[in-house]
Scaffold this motif. Sequence first.
Motif, PDB file in Angstrom:
ATOM      1  N   ILE A 156      22.566  23.470 -10.118  1.00 46.74           N
ATOM      2  CA  ILE A 156      23.057  24.658  -9.414  1.00 46.74           C
ATOM      3  C   ILE A 156      22.946  25.877 -10.305  1.00 46.74           C
ATOM      4  CG2 ILE A 156      25.105  25.714  -8.387  1.00 46.74           C
ATOM      5  CD1 ILE A 156      25.928  22.902  -7.503  1.00 46.74           C
ATOM      6  N   LEU A 157      23.368  25.749 -11.572  1.00 51.75           N
ATOM      7  CA  LEU A 157      23.293  26.881 -12.489  1.00 51.75           C
ATOM      8  C   LEU A 157      21.851  27.309 -12.718  1.00 51.75           C
ATOM      9  CD1 LEU A 157      25.967  25.877 -15.141  1.00 51.75           C
ATOM     10  CD2 LEU A 157      26.171  27.541 -13.312  1.00 51.75           C
ATOM     11  N   ALA A 158      20.959  26.345 -12.868  1.00 57.00           N
ATOM     12  CA  ALA A 158      19.557  26.678 -13.086  1.00 57.00           C
ATOM     13  C   ALA A 158      18.968  27.370 -11.859  1.00 57.00           C
ATOM     14  CB  ALA A 158      18.760  25.427 -13.420  1.00 57.00           C
ATOM     15  N   THR A 159      19.332  26.908 -10.662  1.00 59.70           N
ATOM     16  CA  THR A 159      18.830  27.521  -9.435  1.00 59.70           C
ATOM     17  C   THR A 159      19.357  28.940  -9.285  1.00 59.70           C
ATOM     18  OG1 THR A 159      18.759  25.346  -8.410  1.00 59.70           O
ATOM     19  CG2 THR A 159      18.650  27.248  -6.942  1.00 59.70           C
ATOM     20  N   VAL A 160      20.647  29.136  -9.542  1.00 60.87           N
ATOM     21  CA  VAL A 160      21.219  30.483  -9.447  1.00 60.87           C
ATOM     22  C   VAL A 160      20.550  31.406 -10.447  1.00 60.87           C
ATOM     23  CG1 VAL A 160      23.325  31.820  -9.841  1.00 60.87           C
ATOM     24  CG2 VAL A 160      23.418  29.742  -8.492  1.00 60.87           C
ATOM     25  N   ALA A 161      20.319  30.924 -11.649  1.00 66.08           N
ATOM     26  CA  ALA A 161      19.670  31.754 -12.656  1.00 66.08           C
ATOM     27  C   ALA A 161      18.251  32.119 -12.238  1.00 66.08           C
ATOM     28  CB  ALA A 161      19.667  31.027 -13.994  1.00 66.08           C
ATOM     29  N   LEU A 163      17.191  32.352  -9.141  1.00 67.53           N
ATOM     30  CA  LEU A 163      17.311  33.284  -8.024  1.00 67.53           C
ATOM     31  C   LEU A 163      17.656  34.686  -8.513  1.00 67.53           C
ATOM     32  CD1 LEU A 163      19.133  31.113  -5.346  1.00 67.53           C
ATOM     33  CD2 LEU A 163      16.765  31.881  -5.332  1.00 67.53           C
ATOM     34  N   GLN A 164      18.377  34.776  -9.637  1.00 64.17           N
ATOM     35  CA  GLN A 164      18.705  36.084 -10.186  1.00 64.17           C
ATOM     36  C   GLN A 164      17.451  36.844 -10.589  1.00 64.17           C
ATOM     37  OE1 GLN A 164      21.421  35.214 -13.346  1.00 64.17           O
ATOM     38  NE2 GLN A 164      23.217  35.354 -12.006  1.00 64.17           N
ATOM     39  N   ARG A 165      16.409  36.125 -10.969  1.00 60.51           N
ATOM     40  CA  ARG A 165      15.143  36.788 -11.301  1.00 60.51           C
ATOM     41  C   ARG A 165      14.558  37.512 -10.095  1.00 60.51           C
ATOM     42  NH1 ARG A 165      11.039  32.871 -14.404  1.00 60.51           N
ATOM     43  NH2 ARG A 165      12.180  32.647 -16.333  1.00 60.51           N
ATOM     44  N   ILE A 167      16.129  38.928  -7.594  1.00 60.10           N
ATOM     45  CA  ILE A 167      16.897  40.089  -7.148  1.00 60.10           C
ATOM     46  C   ILE A 167      16.486  41.292  -7.989  1.00 60.10           C
ATOM     47  CG2 ILE A 167      19.216  41.041  -6.920  1.00 60.10           C
ATOM     48  CD1 ILE A 167      20.228  38.167  -6.665  1.00 60.10           C
ATOM     49  N   PRO A 168      16.194  42.438  -7.370  1.00 60.57           N
ATOM     50  CA  PRO A 168      15.841  43.636  -8.148  1.00 60.57           C
ATOM     51  C   PRO A 168      16.966  43.986  -9.116  1.00 60.57           C
ATOM     52  CG  PRO A 168      15.388  43.984  -5.825  1.00 60.57           C
ATOM     53  CD  PRO A 168      16.089  42.670  -5.942  1.00 60.57           C
ATOM     54  N   SER A 169      16.596  44.507 -10.278  1.00 61.67           N
ATOM     55  CA  SER A 169      17.589  44.756 -11.324  1.00 61.67           C
ATOM     56  C   SER A 169      18.625  45.786 -10.892  1.00 61.67           C
ATOM     57  CB  SER A 169      16.895  45.220 -12.601  1.00 61.67           C
ATOM     58  OG  SER A 169      16.183  46.419 -12.340  1.00 61.67           O
ATOM     59  N   GLY A 170      18.308  46.657  -9.964  1.00 60.15           N
ATOM     60  CA  GLY A 170      19.286  47.625  -9.469  1.00 60.15           C
ATOM     61  C   GLY A 170      20.392  46.949  -8.687  1.00 60.15           C
ATOM     62  N   TRP A 171      20.075  45.827  -8.026  1.00 61.20           N
ATOM     63  CA  TRP A 171      21.077  45.118  -7.236  1.00 61.20           C
ATOM     64  C   TRP A 171      21.938  44.228  -8.111  1.00 61.20           C
ATOM     65  CZ3 TRP A 171      17.942  42.907  -2.560  1.00 61.20           C
ATOM     66  CH2 TRP A 171      17.472  43.976  -1.790  1.00 61.20           C
ATOM     67  N   ALA A 172      21.289  43.535  -9.024  1.00 61.04           N
ATOM     68  CA  ALA A 172      22.010  42.569  -9.859  1.00 61.04           C
ATOM     69  C   ALA A 172      22.928  43.302 -10.817  1.00 61.04           C
ATOM     70  CB  ALA A 172      21.024  41.716 -10.647  1.00 61.04           C
ATOM     71  N   GLY A 173      24.181  42.955 -10.815  1.00 59.17           N
ATOM     72  CA  GLY A 173      25.131  43.526 -11.748  1.00 59.17           C
ATOM     73  C   GLY A 173      25.700  44.864 -11.323  1.00 59.17           C
ATOM     74  N   ALA A 174      25.284  45.402 -10.176  1.00 58.45           N
ATOM     75  CA  ALA A 174      25.793  46.699  -9.755  1.00 58.45           C
ATOM     76  C   ALA A 174      27.293  46.625  -9.518  1.00 58.45           C
ATOM     77  CB  ALA A 174      25.073  47.169  -8.497  1.00 58.45           C
ATOM     78  N   THR A 175      27.766  45.558  -8.899  1.00 56.26           N
ATOM     79  CA  THR A 175      29.201  45.438  -8.657  1.00 56.26           C
ATOM     80  C   THR A 175      29.938  45.065  -9.933  1.00 56.26           C
ATOM     81  OG1 THR A 175      28.917  43.139  -7.995  1.00 56.26           O
ATOM     82  CG2 THR A 175      28.890  44.798  -6.252  1.00 56.26           C
ATOM     83  N   ILE A 176      29.287  44.331 -10.795  1.00 58.44           N
ATOM     84  CA  ILE A 176      29.936  43.949 -12.052  1.00 58.44           C
ATOM     85  C   ILE A 176      30.135  45.188 -12.921  1.00 58.44           C
ATOM     86  CG2 ILE A 176      29.685  42.587 -14.146  1.00 58.44           C
ATOM     87  CD1 ILE A 176      28.155  40.547 -12.463  1.00 58.44           C
ATOM     88  N   GLU A 177      29.093  46.033 -13.010  1.00 58.12           N
ATOM     89  CA  GLU A 177      29.194  47.232 -13.816  1.00 58.12           C
ATOM     90  C   GLU A 177      30.257  48.165 -13.236  1.00 58.12           C
ATOM     91  OE1 GLU A 177      25.329  48.910 -13.943  1.00 58.12           O
ATOM     92  OE2 GLU A 177      24.477  47.215 -15.046  1.00 58.12           O
ATOM     93  N   ALA A 178      30.314  48.261 -11.909  1.00 61.17           N
ATOM     94  CA  ALA A 178      31.309  49.133 -11.283  1.00 61.17           C
ATOM     95  C   ALA A 178      32.717  48.614 -11.532  1.00 61.17           C
ATOM     96  CB  ALA A 178      31.050  49.237  -9.780  1.00 61.17           C
ATOM     97  N   GLU A 179      32.902  47.302 -11.551  1.00 62.61           N
ATOM     98  CA  GLU A 179      34.215  46.732 -11.792  1.00 62.61           C
ATOM     99  C   GLU A 179      34.590  46.823 -13.269  1.00 62.61           C
ATOM    100  OE1 GLU A 179      34.069  42.769 -10.386  1.00 62.61           O
ATOM    101  OE2 GLU A 179      33.910  43.358  -8.273  1.00 62.61           O
ATOM    102  N   ALA A 180      33.609  46.794 -14.151  1.00 61.26           N
ATOM    103  CA  ALA A 180      33.891  46.809 -15.580  1.00 61.26           C
ATOM    104  C   ALA A 180      34.264  48.202 -16.065  1.00 61.26           C
ATOM    105  CB  ALA A 180      32.668  46.303 -16.359  1.00 61.26           C
ATOM    106  N   ARG A 181      33.845  49.237 -15.375  1.00 64.88           N
ATOM    107  CA  ARG A 181      34.182  50.597 -15.792  1.00 64.88           C
ATOM    108  C   ARG A 181      35.669  50.868 -15.591  1.00 64.88           C
ATOM    109  NH1 ARG A 181      29.196  53.528 -12.778  1.00 64.88           N
ATOM    110  NH2 ARG A 181      27.571  52.500 -13.974  1.00 64.88           N
ATOM    111  N   PRO A 182      36.302  51.564 -16.603  1.00 67.85           N
ATOM    112  CA  PRO A 182      37.720  51.866 -16.447  1.00 67.85           C
ATOM    113  C   PRO A 182      37.975  52.993 -15.490  1.00 67.85           C
ATOM    114  CG  PRO A 182      36.923  52.509 -18.636  1.00 67.85           C
ATOM    115  CD  PRO A 182      35.792  51.878 -17.912  1.00 67.85           C
TER     116      PRO A 182
END
Length: 182
Positions: A156-161, A163-165, A167-182
């Motif tokens: 499962i982890l290998a498949t998710v990883a 699949l992350q390839r 996803i365009p880099s603008g989409w991946a981590g957009a919510t994580i970066e927004a949540e990480a900002r104070p």
Amino acid sequence: MRAAGLMWTALIIGVGVSLFVLKYKVQALEDELHAKEQRVERDRTAIRVLEAEWAYLNDPERLARLSAEHFGFAPPTPSQVAKIETLPVRATDPSAPSTAAPVEPALSGHQADMPAADTAPPRSAARGSVPPHADSAADVTAMPVALPAHQRPSLILATVARLQRLIPSGWAGATIEAEARP
């Protein structure tokens, strides 16, 4: 006239017998329909009971409790998740060395009790073990070595990883970066 009366009598008797037979065929079909409707209702009731049992058996809290109780599983930690870049790439040529370093995932409680890779019994040549003619350490390090089953990342982890390839880099981590900002 006698022939006409006999013909009409035969016709009336034939129609009467036909209606009698047809009536009993219809009643038999209605009984069969009623029995099938009852069977459908029993099956629907059984399906509702099975769905309720399925919901109970697949309750995430219950499954987590049972997996911890019987298998020693615990919820995953961030250290157990690997990025696709850290996974070893399978070479197209079996004799070519792997370009990525193997990943050593964190071991859970029951996996820590397993023997280390260096104490494991030797594997067969078909699974990437050291060939019997390897004379030096250079020959051994140049060969790709498969990780033991308890050190490999999960499917499962290998498949998710992978699949992350996709996803365009603008989409991946957009919510994580927004949540990480104070």
